[in-house]
Design a protein around this motif. Structure first.
Motif, PDB file in Angstrom:
ATOM      1  N   TYR A  63       9.145  16.995   4.847  1.00  0.00           N
ATOM      2  CA  TYR A  63       9.512  15.994   3.846  1.00  0.00           C
ATOM      3  C   TYR A  63      10.755  15.190   4.248  1.00  0.00           C
ATOM      4  CZ  TYR A  63       6.157  18.218   0.696  1.00  0.00           C
ATOM      5  OH  TYR A  63       5.014  18.698   0.115  1.00  0.00           O
ATOM      6  N   ASP A  64      11.185  15.359   5.482  1.00  0.00           N
ATOM      7  CA  ASP A  64      12.361  14.632   5.962  1.00  0.00           C
ATOM      8  C   ASP A  64      11.939  13.331   6.639  1.00  0.00           C
ATOM      9  OD1 ASP A  64      15.060  14.238   6.462  1.00  0.00           O
ATOM     10  OD2 ASP A  64      14.996  15.257   8.395  1.00  0.00           O
ATOM     11  N   LYS A  65      12.815  12.330   6.594  1.00  0.00           N
ATOM     12  CA  LYS A  65      12.604  11.056   7.283  1.00  0.00           C
ATOM     13  C   LYS A  65      11.283  10.395   6.870  1.00  0.00           C
ATOM     14  CE  LYS A  65      15.287  12.419  11.372  1.00  0.00           C
ATOM     15  NZ  LYS A  65      15.432  13.863  11.089  1.00  0.00           N
ATOM     16  N   VAL A  66      11.020  10.363   5.586  1.00  0.00           N
ATOM     17  CA  VAL A  66       9.795   9.745   5.068  1.00  0.00           C
ATOM     18  C   VAL A  66      10.032   8.235   4.883  1.00  0.00           C
ATOM     19  CG1 VAL A  66       8.214   9.611   3.107  1.00  0.00           C
ATOM     20  CG2 VAL A  66       9.032  11.842   3.915  1.00  0.00           C
ATOM     21  N   PRO A  67       9.258   7.380   5.541  1.00  0.00           N
ATOM     22  CA  PRO A  67       9.446   5.928   5.389  1.00  0.00           C
ATOM     23  C   PRO A  67       8.749   5.397   4.140  1.00  0.00           C
ATOM     24  CG  PRO A  67       7.704   6.337   6.969  1.00  0.00           C
ATOM     25  CD  PRO A  67       8.206   7.696   6.523  1.00  0.00           C
ATOM     26  N   THR A  68       9.255   4.313   3.617  1.00  0.00           N
ATOM     27  CA  THR A  68       8.597   3.672   2.468  1.00  0.00           C
ATOM     28  C   THR A  68       9.014   2.214   2.398  1.00  0.00           C
ATOM     29  OG1 THR A  68       8.116   3.879   0.109  1.00  0.00           O
ATOM     30  CG2 THR A  68      10.411   4.182   0.769  1.00  0.00           C
ATOM     31  N   THR A  69       8.289   1.451   1.605  1.00  0.00           N
ATOM     32  CA  THR A  69       8.622   0.039   1.388  1.00  0.00           C
ATOM     33  C   THR A  69       8.459  -0.308  -0.077  1.00  0.00           C
ATOM     34  OG1 THR A  69       8.059  -0.701   3.619  1.00  0.00           O
ATOM     35  CG2 THR A  69       7.915  -2.339   1.879  1.00  0.00           C
ATOM     36  N   VAL A  70       9.413  -1.075  -0.595  1.00  0.00           N
ATOM     37  CA  VAL A  70       9.337  -1.615  -1.943  1.00  0.00           C
ATOM     38  C   VAL A  70       8.814  -3.040  -1.812  1.00  0.00           C
ATOM     39  CG1 VAL A  70      10.603  -2.144  -4.046  1.00  0.00           C
ATOM     40  CG2 VAL A  70      11.292  -0.193  -2.633  1.00  0.00           C
ATOM     41  N   PHE A  71       7.657  -3.319  -2.429  1.00  0.00           N
ATOM     42  CA  PHE A  71       7.014  -4.615  -2.256  1.00  0.00           C
ATOM     43  C   PHE A  71       7.479  -5.627  -3.296  1.00  0.00           C
ATOM     44  CE2 PHE A  71       4.304  -1.707   0.075  1.00  0.00           C
ATOM     45  CZ  PHE A  71       4.122  -2.407   1.265  1.00  0.00           C
ATOM     46  N   THR A  72       8.775  -5.873  -3.288  1.00  0.00           N
ATOM     47  CA  THR A  72       9.357  -6.956  -4.071  1.00  0.00           C
ATOM     48  C   THR A  72       9.119  -8.264  -3.310  1.00  0.00           C
ATOM     49  OG1 THR A  72      11.395  -6.133  -3.063  1.00  0.00           O
ATOM     50  CG2 THR A  72      11.103  -5.736  -5.414  1.00  0.00           C
ATOM     51  N   PRO A  73       9.386  -9.440  -3.932  1.00  0.00           N
ATOM     52  CA  PRO A  73       9.118 -10.707  -3.231  1.00  0.00           C
ATOM     53  C   PRO A  73       9.700 -10.749  -1.824  1.00  0.00           C
ATOM     54  CG  PRO A  73       9.627 -11.135  -5.520  1.00  0.00           C
ATOM     55  CD  PRO A  73       9.832  -9.659  -5.317  1.00  0.00           C
ATOM     56  N   LEU A  74      10.934 -10.266  -1.668  1.00  0.00           N
ATOM     57  CA  LEU A  74      11.490 -10.014  -0.346  1.00  0.00           C
ATOM     58  C   LEU A  74      11.396  -8.504  -0.145  1.00  0.00           C
ATOM     59  CD1 LEU A  74      12.833 -11.571   2.009  1.00  0.00           C
ATOM     60  CD2 LEU A  74      15.046 -10.919   1.048  1.00  0.00           C
ATOM     61  N   GLU A  75      10.558  -8.069   0.782  1.00  0.00           N
ATOM     62  CA  GLU A  75      10.228  -6.647   0.897  1.00  0.00           C
ATOM     63  C   GLU A  75      11.398  -5.842   1.471  1.00  0.00           C
ATOM     64  OE1 GLU A  75       6.615  -6.335   3.127  1.00  0.00           O
ATOM     65  OE2 GLU A  75       5.513  -7.654   1.771  1.00  0.00           O
ATOM     66  N   TYR A  76      11.519  -4.610   0.979  1.00  0.00           N
ATOM     67  CA  TYR A  76      12.576  -3.716   1.433  1.00  0.00           C
ATOM     68  C   TYR A  76      11.957  -2.436   1.983  1.00  0.00           C
ATOM     69  CZ  TYR A  76      16.198  -0.069   0.906  1.00  0.00           C
ATOM     70  OH  TYR A  76      17.052   0.999   1.110  1.00  0.00           O
ATOM     71  N   GLY A  77      12.112  -2.225   3.286  1.00  0.00           N
ATOM     72  CA  GLY A  77      11.605  -1.021   3.921  1.00  0.00           C
ATOM     73  C   GLY A  77      12.741  -0.147   4.402  1.00  0.00           C
ATOM     74  N   CYS A  78      12.556   1.158   4.339  1.00  0.00           N
ATOM     75  CA  CYS A  78      13.617   2.067   4.776  1.00  0.00           C
ATOM     76  C   CYS A  78      13.029   3.382   5.271  1.00  0.00           C
ATOM     77  CB  CYS A  78      14.612   2.325   3.646  1.00  0.00           C
ATOM     78  SG  CYS A  78      13.902   3.078   2.174  1.00  0.00           S
ATOM     79  N   VAL A  79      13.811   4.048   6.119  1.00  0.00           N
ATOM     80  CA  VAL A  79      13.469   5.386   6.583  1.00  0.00           C
ATOM     81  C   VAL A  79      14.768   6.127   6.862  1.00  0.00           C
ATOM     82  CG1 VAL A  79      13.232   4.587   8.980  1.00  0.00           C
ATOM     83  CG2 VAL A  79      12.191   6.746   8.289  1.00  0.00           C
ATOM     84  N   GLY A  80      14.822   7.392   6.476  1.00  0.00           N
ATOM     85  CA  GLY A  80      16.031   8.180   6.690  1.00  0.00           C
ATOM     86  C   GLY A  80      17.012   8.053   5.540  1.00  0.00           C
ATOM     87  N   LEU A  81      18.275   8.306   5.821  1.00  0.00           N
ATOM     88  CA  LEU A  81      19.302   8.374   4.790  1.00  0.00           C
ATOM     89  C   LEU A  81      19.786   6.988   4.364  1.00  0.00           C
ATOM     90  CD1 LEU A  81      21.558  11.240   6.235  1.00  0.00           C
ATOM     91  CD2 LEU A  81      19.698  11.443   4.559  1.00  0.00           C
TER      92      LEU A  81
END
Length: 542
Positions: free
Chosen positions: A412-430
């Protein structure tokens, strides 16, 4: 003969119940013996419910979402007798849907498609600058056409899931499962017909449903994410209440589709995400037309004679009050697990006191509950990311451990995700906050950059919120602990970097990697300015 057998079984259970009651103080493990009260319940059912048919399985999965389906199909490849129970209770507004769970029906899939519809509208506006002839009176979205297309695609996925279960020899029961004890489920279909189910193993994968605020009129007036994608008529002027990614994504695509949209946020946006990135997301939304109501909470909702809704709210800091009239009010204030509605109180499965989620990590297995043969996967497991790929992966790995002699646990560590707002925000890690708390400011280096996507140049789009940051160790080869990207196609950009970070990506490796030109992703490997330096991080050229 049948009555004599029933009499014999009943008396045998009575004797066993007495023995269990006598031996119970001698055992240290509460799950080894049923309680005397449990035996009494069993005796009562034997006397009153002997007409209900019973069926035995190797594995029963309660919940037909992405995680449950993945687990059931994987288990079936080992030749096991597997059943999936899935039943959708209508939302307070009466919305129902088919097999596939939240992601397929009222989450990721319809959300991404409506997000894409909004992006297409923005792209058409840009087209003028690129030489395309666009009607001078502008463009508009036809909600009925768009939503019908989205719904038809979702229905095709519902059907596809049923076909897949059949091809894998997984039995699908469109019925609601309710635990009677640690080993027994009662399945009730839409017509009220009941079936008793016993299994060697159970997997609970029922997910969650949207919460409603406890204010006058909320249940009667507001819809949730369970409803927005299935509306037959356009939502019109809309109030979205909440600060979750669901709230921001819905407010974002509604604004992009041309609806007058307000977003009411009580405290901070995107709790649990990097807050610098979260506020850049909301800054972009505000600059592109979403009306932001900060530090506000709703106090009441009232349906007017013309069908519109009057919302009254107050500011939590200034105690100022406000009100307005909307055609739609969308609640997105969080989700609650469905664990309290499936009879888990009749079992010895331990739930988290406040969240109501299943407590896992028993016996060295991350998904095992306090009852050895009952497991939880997905959103109903305490402390796990509420993300579809997480549930799918965890479900498959669980099936391999149960039937394939595997010992591999879900990471369950370092799980990537993206928030699909008009300007998209993707992140992975801390996040930066998490990294500072874990490692300390003196031990970290944060590289960052404001950049302008090439496609924004001719279109003369505002790129002031397009931003990247990378959180690394300060010394040595500078291992990367977190990467955050705000800009077009963030999910596509971050997927590859997520693989690299799982392989212990370092700043040294990043610095030696060539970018693909001209792309937004190349700005990730080109970052060289640190926050510590105080220099302007705006990218000015190659």
């Amino acid at each position: 003969m049948q009555s004599n057998l029933a009499y014999f079984v009943t008396n045998l259970l009575v004797v066993l119940g007495v023995l269990v009651h006598m031996l119970r103080p001698l055992t240290k493990s509460s799950h080894k013996f049923a309680s005397f009260k449990g035996v009494q319940r069993l005796l009562t059912r034997c006397k009153s419910d002997n007409s209900i048919p019973t069926k035995k399985y190797d594995l029963v999965v309660v919940g037909g979402g992405s995680g449950g389906l993945a687990c059931s199909k994987e288990a079936a490849t080992y030749g096991k007798h597997v059943a999936v129970l899935d039943y959708v209770e209508p939302s307070p507004q009466g919305t129902k849907w088919g097999l596939g769970g939240t992601c397929v029906n009222v989450g990721c899939i319809p959300k991404k498609l409506m997000h894409q519809a909004a992006l297409l509208g923005e792209a058409v506006q840009d087209a003028r600058k690129y030489g395309w002839t666009v009607p001078e009176n502008g463009i508009h979205n036809n909600w009925e056409t768009m939503s019908s297309a989205v719904q038809n695609y979702v229905r095709s996925l519902n059907w596809g899931h049923r076909v897949q279960l059949q091809s894998k020899n997984v039995e699908y029961l469109n019925a609601k499962g309710y635990f009677l004890d640690n080993h027994t489920l009662e399945a009730t279909d839409a017509k009220g017909r009941k079936k008793r189910i016993v299994a060697d193993n159970f997997v609970v994968a029922v997910g969650g449903r949207p919460k409603y605020t406890e204010i006058p009129g909320a249940l009667e007036c507001a819809i949730s994410s369970d409803d927005i994608f299935w509306l037959k008529n356009k939502p019109g002027k809309t109030m979205v209440i909440g600060a979750s990614y669901v709230a921001l994504e819905c407010a974002g695509f509604l604004t992009g589709l041309g609806f007058d949209t307000s977003l009411m946020i009580r405290s901070i946006p995107l709790r649990g995400f990097d807050q610098q990135m979260a506020h850049l997301v909301t800054d972009h939304m505000a600059s592109h037309g979403t009306n932001m109501l900060w530090k506000c909470v709703p106090e009441s909702m009232e349906k007017l004679s013309d069908g519109k809704i009057k919302v009254t709210w107050k500011n939590t800091e200034t105690v100022e009050a406000g009100s307005d009239i909307y055609e739609t009010v969308l609640m997105a204030v969080g989700r609650a697990p469905e664990t309290t509605k499936i009879g888990l109180d009749n079992t010895e499965v331990q739930l988290h006191a406040s969240s109501g989620k299943i407590l896992g990590e028993h016996g060295g297995d991350l998904e095992r509950s306090s009852v050895p043969h009952i497991y939880g996967i997905g959103d109903i497991l305490e402390g796990r990311p509420e993300l579809t790929p997480v549930a799918i992966k965890a479900g498959k790995l669980l099936a391999h451990r149960l039937y394939g002699n595997s010992t591999v646990q879900m990471d369950y560590d370092k799980v990537p995700t993206t928030v699909f707002t008009p300007l998209e925000y993707g992140c992975v890690g801390l996040s930066e906050e998490e990294a500072l708390d874990k490692y300390g400011e003196d031990n970290l280096e944060v590289y960052h950059a404001f950049y302008k996507p090439l496609q924004y140049s001719v279109a003369e789009r505002d790129a002031s919120q397009c931003y990247i940051k990378m959180i690394c160790d300060k010394e040595g080869d500078q291992k990367v602990h977190g990467l955050h990207f705000l800009g077009p196609h963030a999910g596509e950009v971050l997927q590859g970097f997520a693989v690299a970070i799982r392989c212990n990506l370092t700043r040294e490796i990043m610095d030696s990697t060539l970018g693909i030109h001209p792309t937004s992703a190349e700005e990730v490997v080109k970052m060289h300015i640190t926050k510590r330096s105080g220099l302007d991080p705006t990218v000015t050229g190659c």
